[in-house]
Design a protein around this motif. Structure first.
Motif, mmCIF file in Angstrom:
data_model
loop_
_atom_site.group_PDB
_atom_site.id
_atom_site.type_symbol
_atom_site.label_atom_id
_atom_site.label_comp_id
_atom_site.label_asym_id
_atom_site.label_seq_id
_atom_site.Cartn_x
_atom_site.Cartn_y
_atom_site.Cartn_z
ATOM 1 N N VAL A 36 -16.128 -1.709 -17.800
ATOM 2 C CA VAL A 36 -14.730 -1.531 -17.414
ATOM 3 C C VAL A 36 -14.655 -0.971 -15.995
ATOM 4 C CG1 VAL A 36 -14.437 0.830 -18.278
ATOM 5 C CG2 VAL A 36 -12.474 -0.693 -18.210
ATOM 6 N N ASN A 37 -13.617 -1.373 -15.251
ATOM 7 C CA ASN A 37 -13.466 -0.970 -13.857
ATOM 8 C C ASN A 37 -12.679 0.327 -13.714
ATOM 9 O OD1 ASN A 37 -14.745 -3.341 -13.079
ATOM 10 N ND2 ASN A 37 -12.831 -4.456 -12.798
ATOM 11 N N ILE A 38 -13.124 1.135 -12.776
ATOM 12 C CA ILE A 38 -12.472 2.376 -12.360
ATOM 13 C C ILE A 38 -12.271 2.241 -10.855
ATOM 14 C CG2 ILE A 38 -12.790 4.877 -12.145
ATOM 15 C CD1 ILE A 38 -14.831 4.516 -14.554
ATOM 16 N N PHE A 39 -11.167 2.769 -10.333
ATOM 17 C CA PHE A 39 -10.889 2.593 -8.907
ATOM 18 C C PHE A 39 -10.757 3.944 -8.214
ATOM 19 C CE2 PHE A 39 -9.481 -1.238 -11.031
ATOM 20 C CZ PHE A 39 -9.987 -2.239 -10.213
ATOM 21 N N LEU A 40 -11.380 4.045 -7.049
ATOM 22 C CA LEU A 40 -11.324 5.258 -6.237
ATOM 23 C C LEU A 40 -10.661 4.937 -4.910
ATOM 24 C CD1 LEU A 40 -12.176 8.252 -5.721
ATOM 25 C CD2 LEU A 40 -14.299 7.327 -4.734
ATOM 26 N N MET A 41 -9.590 5.674 -4.589
ATOM 27 C CA MET A 41 -8.885 5.543 -3.319
ATOM 28 C C MET A 41 -9.146 6.778 -2.478
ATOM 29 S SD MET A 41 -5.590 4.178 -5.373
ATOM 30 C CE MET A 41 -6.490 4.177 -6.928
ATOM 31 N N VAL A 42 -9.566 6.581 -1.239
ATOM 32 C CA VAL A 42 -9.944 7.706 -0.380
ATOM 33 C C VAL A 42 -9.112 7.679 0.895
ATOM 34 C CG1 VAL A 42 -11.818 8.855 0.836
ATOM 35 C CG2 VAL A 42 -12.299 7.596 -1.277
ATOM 36 N N GLU B 144 -7.433 10.140 4.300
ATOM 37 C CA GLU B 144 -7.995 11.020 5.337
ATOM 38 C C GLU B 144 -8.191 12.444 4.823
ATOM 39 O OE1 GLU B 144 -5.182 10.710 8.472
ATOM 40 O OE2 GLU B 144 -5.611 8.596 8.899
ATOM 41 N N ASN B 145 -7.354 12.849 3.839
ATOM 42 C CA ASN B 145 -7.385 14.238 3.382
ATOM 43 C C ASN B 145 -7.753 14.402 1.918
ATOM 44 O OD1 ASN B 145 -6.363 15.026 5.970
ATOM 45 N ND2 ASN B 145 -4.300 14.505 5.277
ATOM 46 N N LYS B 146 -7.401 13.429 1.085
ATOM 47 C CA LYS B 146 -7.601 13.547 -0.356
ATOM 48 C C LYS B 146 -8.077 12.217 -0.937
ATOM 49 C CE LYS B 146 -3.808 16.919 -0.771
ATOM 50 N NZ LYS B 146 -2.485 17.200 -1.408
ATOM 51 N N ALA B 147 -8.513 12.278 -2.191
ATOM 52 C CA ALA B 147 -8.936 11.077 -2.906
ATOM 53 C C ALA B 147 -8.231 11.018 -4.254
ATOM 54 C CB ALA B 147 -10.448 11.069 -3.095
ATOM 55 N N LEU B 148 -8.136 9.827 -4.799
ATOM 56 C CA LEU B 148 -7.476 9.618 -6.088
ATOM 57 C C LEU B 148 -8.329 8.664 -6.920
ATOM 58 C CD1 LEU B 148 -3.686 9.056 -6.724
ATOM 59 C CD2 LEU B 148 -5.383 7.728 -7.955
ATOM 60 N N LEU B 149 -8.580 9.044 -8.159
ATOM 61 C CA LEU B 149 -9.352 8.226 -9.094
ATOM 62 C C LEU B 149 -8.410 7.664 -10.145
ATOM 63 C CD1 LEU B 149 -12.407 7.521 -9.683
ATOM 64 C CD2 LEU B 149 -12.308 9.357 -11.398
ATOM 65 N N PHE B 150 -8.468 6.346 -10.345
ATOM 66 C CA PHE B 150 -7.615 5.673 -11.325
ATOM 67 C C PHE B 150 -8.466 5.224 -12.502
ATOM 68 C CE2 PHE B 150 -5.327 1.776 -12.833
ATOM 69 C CZ PHE B 150 -4.152 2.394 -13.225
ATOM 70 N N ASP B 151 -8.240 5.858 -13.663
ATOM 71 C CA ASP B 151 -8.972 5.631 -14.913
ATOM 72 C C ASP B 151 -10.345 6.304 -14.884
ATOM 73 O OD1 ASP B 151 -6.976 4.405 -16.350
ATOM 74 O OD2 ASP B 151 -7.688 2.376 -16.001
ATOM 75 N N THR B 152 -10.928 6.475 -16.086
ATOM 76 C CA THR B 152 -12.196 7.200 -16.201
ATOM 77 C C THR B 152 -13.207 6.471 -17.078
ATOM 78 O OG1 THR B 152 -11.350 8.506 -18.083
ATOM 79 C CG2 THR B 152 -11.062 9.445 -15.860
ATOM 80 N N GLY B 153 -12.893 5.262 -17.537
ATOM 81 C CA GLY B 153 -13.852 4.476 -18.293
ATOM 82 C C GLY B 153 -14.175 5.041 -19.660
ATOM 83 N N HIS B 154 -15.333 4.612 -20.189
ATOM 84 C CA HIS B 154 -15.749 5.002 -21.544
ATOM 85 C C HIS B 154 -16.337 6.406 -21.608
ATOM 86 C CE1 HIS B 154 -15.738 0.548 -21.925
ATOM 87 N NE2 HIS B 154 -15.459 0.779 -23.179
ATOM 88 N N LEU C 82 -2.811 7.133 3.444
ATOM 89 C CA LEU C 82 -2.585 6.283 2.263
ATOM 90 C C LEU C 82 -1.569 6.964 1.364
ATOM 91 C CD1 LEU C 82 -6.070 5.039 0.950
ATOM 92 C CD2 LEU C 82 -4.377 3.739 2.251
ATOM 93 N N ASN C 83 -0.480 6.250 1.073
ATOM 94 C CA ASN C 83 0.521 6.731 0.137
ATOM 95 C C ASN C 83 0.474 5.854 -1.098
ATOM 96 O OD1 ASN C 83 2.280 8.943 1.521
ATOM 97 N ND2 ASN C 83 1.920 7.394 3.100
ATOM 98 N N VAL C 84 0.214 6.487 -2.250
ATOM 99 C CA VAL C 84 -0.011 5.770 -3.496
ATOM 100 C C VAL C 84 1.108 6.114 -4.474
ATOM 101 C CG1 VAL C 84 -1.634 5.361 -5.369
ATOM 102 C CG2 VAL C 84 -2.499 5.869 -3.071
ATOM 103 N N GLU C 85 1.887 5.106 -4.849
ATOM 104 C CA GLU C 85 3.063 5.310 -5.700
ATOM 105 C C GLU C 85 2.792 4.918 -7.146
ATOM 106 O OE1 GLU C 85 7.796 4.011 -6.054
ATOM 107 O OE2 GLU C 85 6.558 3.274 -4.395
ATOM 108 N N VAL C 86 3.285 5.735 -8.074
ATOM 109 C CA VAL C 86 3.155 5.468 -9.504
ATOM 110 C C VAL C 86 4.224 4.466 -9.931
ATOM 111 C CG1 VAL C 86 3.209 6.475 -11.817
ATOM 112 C CG2 VAL C 86 2.222 7.773 -9.906
ATOM 113 N N ILE C 87 3.793 3.353 -10.507
ATOM 114 C CA ILE C 87 4.677 2.261 -10.901
ATOM 115 C C ILE C 87 4.735 2.159 -12.417
ATOM 116 C CG2 ILE C 87 5.084 -0.232 -10.726
ATOM 117 C CD1 ILE C 87 5.300 1.308 -8.070
#
Length: 261
Positions: free
Chosen positions: A22-28, A30-40, A140-145
Motif C-alpha cells: 500500500v502507498n503512503i505519501f510524504l510531502m516536504v 521548506e519548513n514542515k512535512a506532512l505524511l498521508f496515511d501510515t500503511g499496515h 506548499l499549501n495542502v488543503e483537506v478535501i
C-alpha cells in the motif's frame, strides 16, 4: 528488516510503498512535512521518514481502514476525520492486527518485531480534522478535501501549488462501495462530481503507483451511474455483505443492495 520502497515523484513529494503493497505519501515543504496515511504498520515508518526529512512532521490519515491506519501507533498523534474514529479503533484492534500477521506469512515475509506486543498496540491519539484545513508547509499549501464515500470520513489532500490531489481509496479504478462504512453510491457520485471541479491536474491513490489524469474521474462517475444489481456479478470478498462488481473497461465498482438503494 521490513522496509519501504521509496519513489521520488518530485522534489517535495515521495511515495513510500509498505511491505504489503500500500502507498503512503510524504510531502516536504521548506519548513514542515506532512505524511498521508501510515500503511499496515509492519515496518517502522518514522525511520523511513527521517531518512528523507528532519522537518517537523504532521500525520494525516485518509480514512480509518486496516491498510491505512495501522502504522498510526508509531506516532504520538494523527489527524483523522471523526466519522472514522470508531472504524480506526476497530481496524487497529487485536483481531484485525492478527489478520495482518497472517498476510505477512502468506506473502513469505517474516515479522521482525514482537508479534504479541504489536497486535495489542492499537492506535495513537486521534486528533479531529476539519474539511478545508490548510497545512502550510512552507512553499506548499495542502488543503483537506472532503472525499466521503468509500467511508464516511474519507479525505484527500490537495497540494495547491503543484495542482496534485493525493487520495487513498476514495476515487480509484476499483472502488469498494459495499463495506459497512460506505455511504450510498448516489453520495459517492456527488462527491466525485464535486471533487473533479477542483484545481488539480493529476491525482495519486493508495493502490496504484502512477499518476492519474483528472479525466479518470469521469470514468469513475460513469461506472458508478451505470452500476445496478442486475448488470453486476458476485464478488469474492466479504460475502456476508453480498457484494457485486460492475466493470466497464479498466474501471470497476463493488456495490451491494444497501449502497445502491
Amino acid at each position: 528488516m521490513l522496509g519501504f520502497n521509496i519513489t521520488k515523484i518530485n522534489p517535495s513529494l515521495y511515495l513510500l510503498k509498505d511491505p504489503l503493497g500500500v502507498n503512503i505519501f510524504l510531502m516536504v515543504g521548506e519548513n514542515k512535512a506532512l505524511l498521508f496515511d501510515t500503511g499496515h504498520g509492519v515496518a517502522y515508518l518514522p525511520t523511513a521518514v527521517k531518512a528523507l526529512t528532519d522537518k517537523p512532521l504532521t500525520v494525516v490519515l485518509g480514512h480509518g481502514h486496516i491498510d491505512h491506519a495501522n502504522g498510526a501507533y508509531q506516532f504520538d498523534e494523527v489527524y483523522l476525520r471523526e466519522p472514522d474514529y470508531e472504524l480506526c479503533r476497530e481496524h487497529t484492534g487485536t483481531e484485525i492486527r492478527t489478520t495482518i500477521i497472517n498476510r505477512l506469512k502468506e506473502a513469505g515475509l517474516k515479522a521482525d518485531f514482537n508479534e504479541d506486543a504489536w497486535i495489542k498496540s492499537g492506535a495513537c491519539k486521534l486528533k479531529p480534522l476539519d474539511i478545508g484545513t490548510v497545512f502550510d508547509l512552507g512553499g506548499l499549501n495542502v488543503e483537506v478535501i472532503d472525499m466521503a464515500g468509500h467511508t464516511g470520513g474519507s479525505i484527500g489532500l490537495l497540494i495547491k501549488e503543484q495542482r496534485i490531489l493525493i487520495d487513498s481509496d476514495s476515487a480509484n479504478s476499483h472502488c469498494w462501495m459495499f463495506v459497512p462504512q460506505s455511504l450510498s453510491v448516489k453520495e459517492y457520485i456527488k462527491m466525485l462530481e464535486r471533487v473533479k471541479e477542483l484545481d488539480f491536474d493529476v491525482f495519486y491513490v493508495a493502490h496504484q503507483d502512477h499518476a492519474h489524469p483528472k479525466s479518470d474521474f469521469d470514468k469513475y462517475i460513469t461506472v458508478a451511474k451505470n452500476a445496478t444489481l442486475e448488470n453486476s456479478e458476485p464478488y469474492e470478498n466479504w460475502q456476508e455483505h453480498k457484494p457485486r462488481i460492475y466493470t466497464e473497461g479498466d474501471v470497476s465498482i463493488v456495490v451491494n443492495e444497501r449502497t445502491l438503494g
